[in-house]
Enzyme design. Structure first.
Site, PDB file in Angstrom:
ATOM      1  N   HIS A 207      -6.597   6.268 -28.368  1.00 37.85           N
ATOM      2  CA  HIS A 207      -6.346   6.907 -27.034  1.00 37.85           C
ATOM      3  C   HIS A 207      -4.930   6.781 -26.581  1.00 37.85           C
ATOM      4  O   HIS A 207      -4.269   5.956 -27.106  1.00 37.85           O
ATOM      5  CB  HIS A 207      -7.237   6.394 -25.943  1.00 37.85           C
ATOM      6  CG  HIS A 207      -7.122   4.968 -25.599  1.00 37.85           C
ATOM      7  ND1 HIS A 207      -7.741   4.011 -26.502  1.00 37.85           N
ATOM      8  CD2 HIS A 207      -6.809   4.320 -24.736  1.00 37.85           C
ATOM      9  CE1 HIS A 207      -7.590   2.966 -26.007  1.00 37.85           C
ATOM     10  NE2 HIS A 207      -7.043   2.932 -25.023  1.00 37.85           N
TER      11      HIS A 207
ATOM     12  N   CYS B  53      -6.022  -2.877 -19.693  1.00 33.42           N
ATOM     13  CA  CYS B  53      -5.538  -2.634 -20.885  1.00 33.42           C
ATOM     14  C   CYS B  53      -4.573  -1.795 -20.604  1.00 33.42           C
ATOM     15  O   CYS B  53      -4.149  -0.888 -19.593  1.00 33.42           O
ATOM     16  CB  CYS B  53      -6.510  -2.112 -21.837  1.00 33.42           C
ATOM     17  SG  CYS B  53      -6.688  -0.368 -21.653  1.00 33.42           S
TER      18      CYS B  53
END
Length: 686
Positions: free
Chosen positions: A65, A199
């Protein structure tokens, strides 16, 4: 709002064999759906995110992603692989692959849906339904939440708590923090943990770690409240909740924001994947630390200096190398502007007044407006003044990267002392690390609340500066100065085969990952040498910049001479690569390497090695850390320098054309043909 995923974005028979091929196959479906505007640019962003941390998860899941300017609408593509694809998970290959694409400025509603999916991936019934689905439309609806996951009877693996389903409507980072209800809530005070997850992208791992910790806490009878610091911002934990907590867990790969809120608590500090894969262990470790009364050292201040950096900050030993590189690159990144400005000014002064200009009188005492030598002396002395800051800035910001603002003063002091004892660049590195370590040690000492206000502005800088000064003057300064002198003598003595070998090594490092860790190490080594410029260090800087220009120039030339070997998008990228390569922006070759790494990377490495070797053999020198062909007039032996770049570019181009041409003349296996079929649908033929 457009649908996040449709049947056209689902491939239930994904035939790709590698994660790069899988990402390309799914991304091509996004291009065909007009969700991605530049296939190779988007894949380069996916590859850059993957380089920060593998996106494979236990349980057979891969979630590549990224956020990218090449994404027109938040999109999800799903592929199911029969053979399995390695995404770096500890338990083996992934058979469920989700490619998540978010625009650079995605709105909160879309990010809510993406985070909801990330949480649902922790539900074994949901993943079992995905494995059992046989119709793309049904699977797409299931992923959108429109089809309930059937009862499969699948049970979580032994020792893994069953994650609870989290509604998709729960806003990431904007809703109230998650709280796991504890079985002990019936009257006995439960053990309480507050956690932070984050993240680099803030789309998937952040929310999966939150869900995993919450579910594990529920199973263990522990009250877990999680603050997700995701893409859509974050809603801070209630100070009363933090105050009542018995321990803290940070599962993060970017700096925790406003970390000072968690001072005085036992802390478990790990990477975000640990929060996903072993939440029960983290909770048990937090309980053990609380039982021992172990209080964590949390830096003062707000956001960490590296907020948003991709480097991990976990306490696991596996993260130490990443943290160390982050600290060092923090210092180097702040030092580079001083090197650039000072180096270019000094180089210009030599171009105007010759090398003897270094012996000119101070322009404060003697300056003639109409005399070229006076202007050359002015440029030289300004540049030299900028160079005087290199080592202190390096040391100061290494320390800052380790322990935030309280470490700046001891870091700068240590760097200044490194200059005084002639320890140079190496002394600055050591001083910065010492200052950061000393400040972190002081921060571990419990202090009375009344003293906390003066700790970061008075007590910590005072004590840390004294300790670092003692260590640099009395203990380590002279040995480091001797080592720096030996390194300088070695660089100055490089000649013949030794210089060529060093040029080959530096060229290979610059071209292997094109902006990644090895590239940065080689560049930092070269820039560090400019802090105390010698003939040897100037040769190293020249070789590094020359080799770094080769990959984009080679791919630009290859797309020009053999257009049929490249897609239309690659040919367009090739035109831009001319400018990027000429400007010493090695990352201009990343789209090509991401699309065909096995042919592109070895080719450009060979070309970079040739260029690095020739630059060192020719004795080319460079005082500027950047600039590409635009600083060629300031380079020693400029024509030979251009010859070295041209030779390496030709070698890399020839190898790329040869390898790609050989692939086209080889029979394509049936499964590869199937994997490349979507390319024909989007008009991206070679």
């Amino acid at each position: 709002m457009s649908e996040l995923i449709t049947a056209e974005l689902v491939d239930l028979d994904l035939s790709a064999a590698t994660k790069d091929a899988a990402a390309r196959s799914l991304a091509e479906r996004m291009v065909a759906a007009h969700r991605v505007t530049d296939l190779d640019g988007f894949l380069a962003d996916v590859a850059a995110r993957e380089a920060q941390m593998p996106t494979g998860l236990d349980g057979g899941i891969g979630i590549p992603h990224c956020r990218s300017e090449h994404v027109s609408a938040p999109t999800l593509a799903f592929g199911r692989s029969a053979r399995g694809i390695d995404f770096g998970a500890a338990d083996g290959p992934a058979d469920l692959i989700f490619l998540i694409a978010a625009p650079a400025g995605a709105d909160d509603d879309h990010l809510t849906i993406l985070s909801g999916l990330a949480r649902r991936l922790m539900d074994p019934e949901f993943t079992a339904a995905l494995r059992a689905g046989d119709d793309p439309g049904t699977v797409a609806a299931l992923i959108r939440g429109e089809e309930p996951a059937p009862e499969t009877g699948a049970a979580p693996e032994a020792g893994t708590p069953e994650p609870a389903h989290v509604p998709e409507a729960e806003a990431p980072g904007a809703a109230a923090p998650e709280r796991a209800a504890s079985p002990a809530d019936d009257g006995d005070a439960p053990f309480r943990i507050v956690a932070v997850t984050s993240c680099p992208t803030g789309i998937a791992h952040t929310y999966m770690a939150a869900e995993s910790l919450t579910a594990a806490g529920r199973a263990e009878g522990v009250e877990v409240t999680v603050e997700t610091q995701g893409s859509a911002g974050f809603s801070k934990l209630d100070p009363a909740v933090i105050a009542a907590a018995d321990a803290v867990i940070w599962a993060h790969d970017v700096e925790v924001r406003e970390k000072a809120r968690f001072r005085g608590k036992p802390l478990v500090d790990v990477g975000v994947k640990a929060g996903i894969n072993r939440p029960a262990e983290l909770i048990a470790e937090a309980r053990r630390k609380a039982e021992r009364g172990e209080i964590a050292a949390v830096p003062e201040g707000g956001d960490g200096p590296e907020a948003g950096d991709g480097g991990g900050s976990g306490a696991d030993s596996a993260h130490f190398g990443v943290r160390l590189r982050t600290y060092l690159m923090s210092g180097v990144s702040y030092m580079v502007p001083f090197v650039a400005a000072g180096g270019l000014l000094i180089a210009l002064s030599f171009a105007i007044g010759g090398y003897e200009i270094v012996d000119a009188k101070s322009v404060a005492d003697h300056f003639v407006w109409g005399q070229a030598d006076s202007w050359a002396a002015l440029l030289n002395q300004i540049g030299s003044a900028a160079f005087g800051f290199l080592v202190p800035v390096l040391a100061g910001y290494i320390a800052y990267g380790m322990a935030d603002r309280p470490a700046l003063v001891p870091g700068f002091v240590g760097g200044a002392i490194a200059l005084t004892v002639e320890a140079g660049f190496l002394g600055g590195l050591v001083a910065g690390l010492l200052a950061g370590a000393v400040v972190m040690a002081i921060q571990r000492v419990p202090v009375h609340p009344t003293l906390r206000g003066i700790m970061p502005v008075l007590v910590i800088p005072l004590i840390a500066s004294a300790v670092v000064g003692f260590l640099m003057f009395i203990v380590v300064g002279k040995p480091i100065a001797a080592l720096q002198g030996a390194l300088t003598d070695w660089l100055n003595g490089l000649s013949g085969s030794n210089a060529v070998i060093l040029g080959v090594v530096l060229g290979l490092m610059m071209c292997f990952d094109m902006g990644g860790p090895l590239n940065k190490v080689a560049y930092a080594f070269a820039v560090g040498g400019l802090a105390d410029p010698t003939d040897g260090s100037l040769k190293v800087m020249a070789a590094v910049m020359a080799a770094g220009m080769v990959p984009p120039l080679a791919l630009a030339l290859a797309t020009t001479v053999r257009k049929k070997l490249f897609t239309k998008t690659e040919r367009e990228n090739g035109r831009a690569a001319w400018v990027l390569g000429a400007s010493f922006i090695t990352e201009g070759a990343i789209p090509f390497a991401a699309a065909d790494p096995l042919r592109v990377i070895p080719s450009v490495m060979a070309g970079g090695a040739v260029t690095g070797a020739l630059s060192m053999a020719f004795g080319c020198t460079l005082r500027a850390p950047h600039g590409g062909i635009f600083v060629v007039p300031l380079i020693g032996e400029p024509f030979l320098y251009l010859l070295a770049i041209a030779a390496g570019t030709l070698v890399a181009t020839a190898l790329v054309v040869l390898l790609k041409g050989a692939r086209r003349t080889t029979a394509v296996p049936a499964e590869e043909a199937a994997a490349t079929a979507p390319e024909a649908r989007v008009g991206a033929t070679a």
